[in-house]
Write an enzyme that holds these catalytic residues in place. Structure first.
Site, PDB file in Angstrom:
ATOM      1  CB  CYS A  89      -0.927  -0.009   1.210  1.00  0.00           C
ATOM      2  SG  CYS A  89      -2.084   1.380   1.254  1.00  0.00           S
ATOM      3  CB  CYS A 185      -6.924  -0.632   6.837  1.00  0.00           C
ATOM      4  SG  CYS A 185      -6.494  -0.832   5.081  1.00  0.00           S
TER       5      CYS A 185
END
Length: 341
Positions: A89, A185
């Protein structure tokens, strides 16, 4: 830099970073809407921007996130590895897509709430550990390129977490006491395997646990459910403690061994990114770590190509895991990092 895009997650660290940046630069706030973004986090990010008087942009990157971060996460598990999606990410989303957006908005660079430092020396941008080593995030930032480092600011690099939280409190930010998440997340409950089954619509295939001699020890519930070094949760009654040491995707087998057999000195790394130095094309001494929460260990680094290296640790290391990252250090400087083969 004159104009900076601030990446806001809705958490206290990025909010404190925004408060610092606003005092020194023309600033714009932005939140990436990903697969996992909560409305509460987006609301907090908007609130911070209103508080300090800067524009706010909500960037819909959900499709990009799914096609890169989540796809890599699932594929790594399916291929017998254990992924680190935060690293992917950072490389693709936070310092890739976000920087592209910053340029479109006329910004000179971006700022984030990461705990790390950037230093320019000997004609090269170097990535360094944070002053607060307990919060240091240099391990997950090794994928940054020279052009990305040149356009990035880490305002919290020399701060402690407590100081950052106090700074957010002094600016009367509503999220100054917000707890930080320790989970991935897009898997907030921590059940990675339930997520994979739900996301892909595929059920894990059962197979056999075997020892190193090929003896069957029992049935496993899918190789994706196990990681190297795991002992608990195997569902086996064995005469001695046994640990996962290998996952054979071709035969759908999970190989178990004793704890002593988990230790190795040699590890091969691919997709290696040279950060604070160029490839020296010769072996050199350094320290390295093969997972986020461990102390670096002395080793010798052998460059094989520009993107492949071999590490031989001075002492054997436990549970070297395919798919995780190995990061090489010279004291506080990140030499580089890559994916464990």
């Amino acid at each position: 830099m004159q104009k900076v895009l601030i990446a806001l997650s809705g958490g206290v660290d990025s909010s404190a970073a925004a408060g610092i940046i606003k005092k020194e630069y023309e600033a714009i706030g932005a939140t990436m809407k990903l697969y996992c973004s909560s409305e509460a986090d987006i609301s907090d990010a908007k609130s911070i921007c209103r508080k300090i008087g800067i524009p706010f942009h909500l960037l819909d990157f959900k499709e990009d996130f799914e096609n890169t971060v989540i796809a890599d996460f699932i594929n790594t598990y399916k291929n017998g590895g254990t992924p680190n999606p935060c690293i992917v990410c950072n490389r693709i989303m936070k310092f890739g897509k976000l920087l592209e957006t910053a340029e479109k908005l006329g910004c000179d660079g971006i700022a984030t709430g990461h705990y790390a430092n950037i230093e320019f020396r000997n004609g090269r941008y170097c990535l360094k550990k944070a002053t607060d080593l307990s919060k240091d995030q240099s391990y997950v930032l090794y994928g940054l390129t020279q052009s990305q480092l040149a356009k990035t600011i880490f305002p919290l690099g020399n701060m402690t977490k407590e100081k950052a939280r106090n700074l957010a409190g002094s600016m009367d930010f509503q999220n100054s006491h917000k707890k930080e998440s320790q989970d991935i997340c897009f898997v907030p409950d921590g059940d990675y395997f339930k997520f994979i089954e739900s996301y892909t619509g595929e059920k894990f295939k059962e197979g056999y646990f075997k020892d190193k001699n090929g003896n069957i020890l029992g049935k496993h519930k899918g190789i994706e459910k196990y990681t190297i070094g795991q002992r608990k949760g195997l569902g086996l009654a064995l005469p001695q403690p046994m640990y996962v040491c290998e996952k054979n995707t071709d035969r759908n087998e999970v190989i178990l061994c004793t704890n002593e057999e988990l230790f190795e000195k040699e590890v091969f790394i691919n997709h290696f990114n040279w950060v604070s130095m160029e490839n020296p094309n010769t072996e050199f001494k350094a320290t390295a770590k093969i997972r986020y929460n461990m102390k670096e260990q002395p080793c010798t680094v052998y460059p094989l190509t520009d993107t492949e290296i071999k590490i031989i640790f001075d002492k054997p290391q436990r549970a070297i895991t395919k798919g995780q990252s190995a990061v090489i250090y010279n004291e506080d400087y990140v030499i580089g990092g890559g994916i464990i083969e």
